[in-house]
Design a protein around this motif. Structure first.
Motif, mmCIF file in Angstrom:
data_model
loop_
_atom_site.group_PDB
_atom_site.id
_atom_site.type_symbol
_atom_site.label_atom_id
_atom_site.label_comp_id
_atom_site.label_asym_id
_atom_site.label_seq_id
_atom_site.Cartn_x
_atom_site.Cartn_y
_atom_site.Cartn_z
ATOM 1 N N ALA A 26 8.715 -25.483 19.965
ATOM 2 C CA ALA A 26 9.915 -26.085 19.383
ATOM 3 C C ALA A 26 11.038 -25.070 19.211
ATOM 4 N N LYS A 27 10.700 -23.846 18.818
ATOM 5 C CA LYS A 27 11.742 -22.838 18.588
ATOM 6 C C LYS A 27 12.473 -22.512 19.895
ATOM 7 N N THR A 28 11.706 -22.394 20.970
ATOM 8 C CA THR A 28 12.328 -22.129 22.271
ATOM 9 C C THR A 28 13.243 -23.287 22.669
ATOM 10 N N MET A 29 12.773 -24.523 22.473
ATOM 11 C CA MET A 29 13.607 -25.679 22.835
ATOM 12 C C MET A 29 14.902 -25.683 22.021
ATOM 13 N N GLN A 30 14.788 -25.377 20.734
ATOM 14 C CA GLN A 30 15.967 -25.398 19.864
ATOM 15 C C GLN A 30 16.971 -24.324 20.273
ATOM 16 N N LEU A 31 16.496 -23.105 20.434
ATOM 17 C CA LEU A 31 17.409 -22.011 20.808
ATOM 18 C C LEU A 31 17.992 -22.245 22.189
ATOM 19 N N HIS A 32 17.157 -22.743 23.099
ATOM 20 C CA HIS A 32 17.585 -22.936 24.480
ATOM 21 C C HIS A 32 18.726 -23.962 24.547
ATOM 22 N N HIS A 33 18.543 -25.061 23.826
ATOM 23 C CA HIS A 33 19.566 -26.113 23.841
ATOM 24 C C HIS A 33 20.761 -25.771 22.946
ATOM 25 N N ASP A 34 20.493 -25.396 21.708
ATOM 26 C CA ASP A 34 21.573 -25.272 20.718
ATOM 27 C C ASP A 34 22.379 -23.987 20.874
ATOM 28 N N ARG A 35 21.786 -22.963 21.465
ATOM 29 C CA ARG A 35 22.517 -21.696 21.619
ATOM 30 C C ARG A 35 22.837 -21.389 23.076
ATOM 31 N N HIS A 36 21.824 -21.391 23.931
ATOM 32 C CA HIS A 36 22.094 -21.001 25.324
ATOM 33 C C HIS A 36 22.972 -22.035 26.025
ATOM 34 N N ALA A 47 13.811 -19.007 28.528
ATOM 35 C CA ALA A 47 13.130 -20.307 28.619
ATOM 36 C C ALA A 47 11.671 -20.229 28.183
ATOM 37 N N TYR A 48 11.118 -19.000 28.097
ATOM 38 C CA TYR A 48 9.672 -18.916 27.815
ATOM 39 C C TYR A 48 9.232 -17.702 27.025
ATOM 40 N N TYR A 49 10.118 -16.759 26.756
ATOM 41 C CA TYR A 49 9.645 -15.468 26.243
ATOM 42 C C TYR A 49 8.991 -15.561 24.867
ATOM 43 N N LEU A 50 9.474 -16.412 23.978
ATOM 44 C CA LEU A 50 8.933 -16.496 22.609
ATOM 45 C C LEU A 50 7.463 -16.889 22.603
ATOM 46 N N LYS A 51 7.090 -17.761 23.527
ATOM 47 C CA LYS A 51 5.699 -18.243 23.572
ATOM 48 C C LYS A 51 4.865 -17.521 24.620
ATOM 49 N N HIS A 52 5.452 -17.344 25.798
ATOM 50 C CA HIS A 52 4.661 -16.835 26.920
ATOM 51 C C HIS A 52 4.894 -15.355 27.204
ATOM 52 N N TYR A 53 5.768 -14.728 26.411
ATOM 53 C CA TYR A 53 6.129 -13.319 26.627
ATOM 54 C C TYR A 53 6.537 -13.114 28.086
ATOM 55 N N ASN A 54 5.927 -12.160 28.757
ATOM 56 C CA ASN A 54 6.326 -11.876 30.137
ATOM 57 C C ASN A 54 5.504 -12.654 31.163
ATOM 58 N N LYS A 55 4.717 -13.640 30.705
ATOM 59 C CA LYS A 55 3.806 -14.357 31.614
ATOM 60 C C LYS A 55 4.497 -15.590 32.190
ATOM 61 N N ARG A 56 5.364 -15.363 33.144
ATOM 62 C CA ARG A 56 6.096 -16.488 33.730
ATOM 63 C C ARG A 56 5.160 -17.516 34.366
#
Ligand code: MN
Length: 212
Positions: free
Chosen positions: A29-39, A178-187
């Motif tokens: 959820a945090k990634t979705m929020q930052l991605h949409h509301d900030r990026h 798009a993924y760093y908060l949860k997946h770190y560097n594991k694209r």
């Protein structure tokens, strides 16, 4: 989102059509929020800012801006290319997600994926390879040409397939935000999780009746 009325200056950042946690546990959820509301918000703000003093461009649609960006004088053309692309790509990405659900069981897109790539799993393998091949920031896409032939491609930064004459069907954003908060560097892990939240009904509509 992606409504026609918001395809023109002044652009606004419409709310996501689902809660921030709708893609849990695959996209947090945090990634979705930052991605949409900030990026995405920043791309919208920068696009509006670039257009503010150019009334002749304020009547162009988002897609027209993308198509003509490279013919505009610099640095305006670069600002338009990056920011109109950023708005288009993010809207397309967010619109293509839905809560975790079943894989497609029919439809013209699935049939064509089977014919083109030898099945859904082989498609995923090739799509993931394209997403992994993006050096730095960009997107992987499934797109169709005007005859309906499917193609997997990667684009850099905020470039889009529409300038290549292609009709987008699916995209995944592989910028680290798009993924760093949860997946770190594991694209690759992120791509595997993204496969779980693809809106296949939307993808089918994009293929059969593209908006462009
Ligand atoms: Mn992004």
């Amino acid at each position: 989102m992606n409504s026609r009325k918001n395809d023109y200056y002044v652009f606004i950042n419409e709310p996501l059509p689902y809660p921030y946690d709708a893609m849990e546990p695959y996209i947090d959820a945090k990634t979705m929020q930052l991605h949409h509301d900030r990026h995405l918000q920043t791309y919208i703000d920068n696009l509006n800012s670039a257009l503010r003093d150019h009334p002749e461009l304020q009547k162009a649609s988002l897609e027209q801006l993308i198509r003509f960006a490279d013919r505009l004088p610099k640095p305006l053309g670069i600002q338009i290319r990056n920011n109109a692309g950023g708005v288009y790509n993010h809207r397309f990405f967010f619109a293509g997600l839905r809560s975790p659900g079943p894989e497609p069981s029919g439809g013209l897109l699935l049939q064509t994926l089977d014919e083109t790539f030898g099945g859904l799993e082989r498609f995923k393998t090739q799509f993931k390879a394209a997403a992994m091949s993006v050096f730095g920031s960009g997107y992987a896409w499934l797109a169709a040409d005007k005859t309906g032939r499917l193609k997997i491609l990667a684009t850099a930064n905020q470039d889009t397939p529409i300038t290549l004459g292609l009709f987008p069907i699916l995209t995944t954003d592989v910028w680290e935000h798009a993924y760093y908060l949860k997946h770190y560097n594991k694209r690759g892990d992120y791509i595997d999780d993204w496969f779980q939240v693809i809106d296949w009904n939307r993808a089918e509509r994009n293929y059969v009746s593209p908006a462009q």
